[in-house]
Scaffold this active site. Sequence first.
Site, PDB file in Angstrom:
ATOM      1  N   ALA A   1       5.961   5.798  -0.735  1.00 49.53           N
ATOM      2  CA  ALA A   1       7.140   4.928  -0.867  1.00 49.53           C
ATOM      3  C   ALA A   1       7.344   4.414  -2.290  1.00 49.53           C
ATOM      4  O   ALA A   1       8.458   4.023  -2.646  1.00 49.53           O
ATOM      5  CB  ALA A   1       7.035   3.759   0.115  1.00 49.53           C
TER       6      ALA A   1
ATOM      7  N   GLU B   1       6.201  16.496  -8.483  1.00 45.61           N
ATOM      8  CA  GLU B   1       6.286  15.506  -7.397  1.00 45.61           C
ATOM      9  C   GLU B   1       6.447  16.255  -6.080  1.00 45.61           C
ATOM     10  O   GLU B   1       7.268  17.174  -5.976  1.00 45.61           O
ATOM     11  CB  GLU B   1       7.490  14.587  -7.641  1.00 45.61           C
ATOM     12  CG  GLU B   1       7.663  13.548  -6.544  1.00 45.61           C
ATOM     13  CD  GLU B   1       8.659  12.459  -6.944  1.00 45.61           C
ATOM     14  OE1 GLU B   1       8.433  11.802  -7.979  1.00 45.61           O
ATOM     15  OE2 GLU B   1       9.646  12.282  -6.216  1.00 45.61           O
TER      16      GLU B   1
ATOM     17  N   HIS C   1       6.930  15.877  -1.805  1.00 48.29           N
ATOM     18  CA  HIS C   1       7.165  15.100  -0.580  1.00 48.29           C
ATOM     19  C   HIS C   1       7.010  16.015   0.609  1.00 48.29           C
ATOM     20  O   HIS C   1       7.610  17.100   0.645  1.00 48.29           O
ATOM     21  CB  HIS C   1       8.541  14.441  -0.593  1.00 48.29           C
ATOM     22  CG  HIS C   1       8.655  13.450  -1.696  1.00 48.29           C
ATOM     23  ND1 HIS C   1       7.995  12.252  -1.661  1.00 48.29           N
ATOM     24  CD2 HIS C   1       9.279  13.517  -2.898  1.00 48.29           C
ATOM     25  CE1 HIS C   1       8.225  11.606  -2.790  1.00 48.29           C
ATOM     26  NE2 HIS C   1       8.990  12.359  -3.566  1.00 48.29           N
TER      27      HIS C   1
ATOM     28  N   ASN D   1       2.248  12.785  -4.992  1.00 51.97           N
ATOM     29  CA  ASN D   1       3.108  12.309  -3.912  1.00 51.97           C
ATOM     30  C   ASN D   1       2.996  10.784  -3.960  1.00 51.97           C
ATOM     31  O   ASN D   1       2.031  10.221  -3.459  1.00 51.97           O
ATOM     32  CB  ASN D   1       2.653  12.859  -2.565  1.00 51.97           C
ATOM     33  CG  ASN D   1       3.599  12.404  -1.447  1.00 51.97           C
ATOM     34  OD1 ASN D   1       4.402  11.486  -1.625  1.00 51.97           O
ATOM     35  ND2 ASN D   1       3.489  13.039  -0.291  1.00 51.97           N
TER      36      ASN D   1
ATOM     37  N   PRO E   1       0.547   5.374  -1.268  1.00 55.37           N
ATOM     38  CA  PRO E   1       0.282   4.579  -0.071  1.00 55.37           C
ATOM     39  C   PRO E   1       0.562   5.309   1.239  1.00 55.37           C
ATOM     40  O   PRO E   1       1.542   6.033   1.361  1.00 55.37           O
ATOM     41  CB  PRO E   1       1.218   3.370  -0.224  1.00 55.37           C
ATOM     42  CG  PRO E   1       2.173   3.732  -1.295  1.00 55.37           C
ATOM     43  CD  PRO E   1       1.498   4.727  -2.178  1.00 55.37           C
ATOM     44  N   ASN E   2      -0.347   5.079   2.176  1.00 54.70           N
ATOM     45  CA  ASN E   2      -0.249   5.567   3.556  1.00 54.70           C
ATOM     46  C   ASN E   2      -0.493   7.065   3.727  1.00 54.70           C
ATOM     47  O   ASN E   2      -0.514   7.565   4.845  1.00 54.70           O
ATOM     48  CB  ASN E   2       1.108   5.185   4.191  1.00 54.70           C
ATOM     49  CG  ASN E   2       1.301   3.681   4.186  1.00 54.70           C
ATOM     50  OD1 ASN E   2       0.447   2.957   4.682  1.00 54.70           O
ATOM     51  ND2 ASN E   2       2.383   3.201   3.604  1.00 54.70           N
TER      52      ASN E   2
ATOM     53  N   ARG F   1      -0.146   8.773  11.202  1.00 53.14           N
ATOM     54  CA  ARG F   1       1.193   8.180  11.075  1.00 53.14           C
ATOM     55  C   ARG F   1       2.284   9.185  11.469  1.00 53.14           C
ATOM     56  O   ARG F   1       2.181  10.376  11.170  1.00 53.14           O
ATOM     57  CB  ARG F   1       1.424   7.699   9.627  1.00 53.14           C
ATOM     58  CG  ARG F   1       1.619   8.838   8.638  1.00 53.14           C
ATOM     59  CD  ARG F   1       1.724   8.406   7.186  1.00 53.14           C
ATOM     60  NE  ARG F   1       2.917   7.659   6.866  1.00 53.14           N
ATOM     61  CZ  ARG F   1       3.508   7.692   5.664  1.00 53.14           C
ATOM     62  NH1 ARG F   1       3.016   8.438   4.683  1.00 53.14           N
ATOM     63  NH2 ARG F   1       4.570   6.980   5.437  1.00 53.14           N
TER      64      ARG F   1
ATOM     65  N   TYR G   1       5.248  13.902   9.659  1.00 48.26           N
ATOM     66  CA  TYR G   1       4.238  14.332   8.681  1.00 48.26           C
ATOM     67  C   TYR G   1       3.225  15.341   9.226  1.00 48.26           C
ATOM     68  O   TYR G   1       2.371  15.812   8.481  1.00 48.26           O
ATOM     69  CB  TYR G   1       3.496  13.099   8.129  1.00 48.26           C
ATOM     70  CG  TYR G   1       4.423  12.141   7.409  1.00 48.26           C
ATOM     71  CD1 TYR G   1       5.023  12.512   6.212  1.00 48.26           C
ATOM     72  CD2 TYR G   1       4.713  10.887   7.938  1.00 48.26           C
ATOM     73  CE1 TYR G   1       5.891  11.643   5.549  1.00 48.26           C
ATOM     74  CE2 TYR G   1       5.575  10.016   7.284  1.00 48.26           C
ATOM     75  CZ  TYR G   1       6.160  10.396   6.093  1.00 48.26           C
ATOM     76  OH  TYR G   1       7.017   9.549   5.439  1.00 48.26           O
TER      77      TYR G   1
ATOM     78  N   ARG H   1      16.527  11.839   5.622  1.00 51.49           N
ATOM     79  CA  ARG H   1      16.039  10.592   6.216  1.00 51.49           C
ATOM     80  C   ARG H   1      16.848   9.381   5.723  1.00 51.49           C
ATOM     81  O   ARG H   1      17.975   9.553   5.264  1.00 51.49           O
ATOM     82  CB  ARG H   1      14.529  10.474   5.922  1.00 51.49           C
ATOM     83  CG  ARG H   1      13.727  11.664   6.490  1.00 51.49           C
ATOM     84  CD  ARG H   1      12.256  11.553   6.196  1.00 51.49           C
ATOM     85  NE  ARG H   1      11.673  10.389   6.832  1.00 51.49           N
ATOM     86  CZ  ARG H   1      10.478   9.862   6.498  1.00 51.49           C
ATOM     87  NH1 ARG H   1       9.762  10.440   5.536  1.00 51.49           N
ATOM     88  NH2 ARG H   1      10.013   8.813   7.116  1.00 51.49           N
TER      89      ARG H   1
HETATM   90  C1  DQA Z   1       6.772  10.803   1.498  1.00 49.98           C
HETATM   91  C2  DQA Z   1       8.196  10.295   1.705  1.00 49.98           C
HETATM   92  C3  DQA Z   1       8.300   8.820   1.385  1.00 49.98           C
HETATM   93  O1  DQA Z   1       9.628   8.366   1.603  1.00 49.98           O
HETATM   94  C4  DQA Z   1       7.381   8.025   2.280  1.00 49.98           C
HETATM   95  O2  DQA Z   1       7.418   6.659   1.930  1.00 49.98           O
HETATM   96  C5  DQA Z   1       5.982   8.540   2.283  1.00 49.98           C
HETATM   97  C6  DQA Z   1       5.776   9.981   2.295  1.00 49.98           C
HETATM   98  C7  DQA Z   1       6.615  12.274   1.925  1.00 49.98           C
HETATM   99  O3  DQA Z   1       5.619  12.875   1.536  1.00 49.98           O
HETATM  100  O4  DQA Z   1       7.455  12.816   2.647  1.00 49.98           O
HETATM  101  O5  DQA Z   1       5.021   7.779   2.358  1.00 49.98           O
HETATM  102  O6  DQA Z   1       6.448  10.716   0.120  1.00 49.98           O
END
Ligand code: DQA
Length: 142
Positions: free
Chosen positions: A77, A98, A100, A74, A9-10, A17, A22, A107
């Site tokens: 959340a 995985e 990030h 990735n 998501p996102n 964002r 990011y 954070r």
């Molecule tokens: C994330 C870190 C997560 O905590 C966050 O919810 C994201 C992006 C990252 O790539 O740093 O959506 O996965």
Amino acid sequence: MKLLVLNGPNLNFLGIREKGIYGTENYDSLVERLMAKAAREGHELEVFQSNYEGALIDKIQEAYHTGVEGIVINPGAFTHYSYALHDALASVEIPKVEVHISNVHKREAFRHVSVTAPACTGQIVGLGLKGYEMALDFLTGK
Ligand code: DQA
């Protein structure tokens, strides 16, 4: 090799964002870069993004049926609370990394826990979008 990059998501909102966290590169540009890298190196790559947990789980199960040999994920959340995604990842004996983009350990406390990482081969954290390329290099043995 047949490879899959999954984004939760996102992540389609990259470049829009929280740019301070990011970065400014948008999602399409990331996808193009990864596709070009895979093509250059002779690999077959699919990049998939969804804001829905079930769609990501379906994709992991599909990877089993279609003979995917490596997964970069990735989970956004979902990382921090999706036991369903953990179980889907644990179900398939495919190497999984995985990724990030941000350093989740710097954070909020809720980001310090990954429930999905224990179902993965390894994790790359906080190295920006470069992390995706490093994960692909690991999977392809480069
Ligand atoms: C994330 C870190 C997560 O905590 C966050 O919810 C994201 C992006 C990252 O790539 O740093 O959506 O996965």
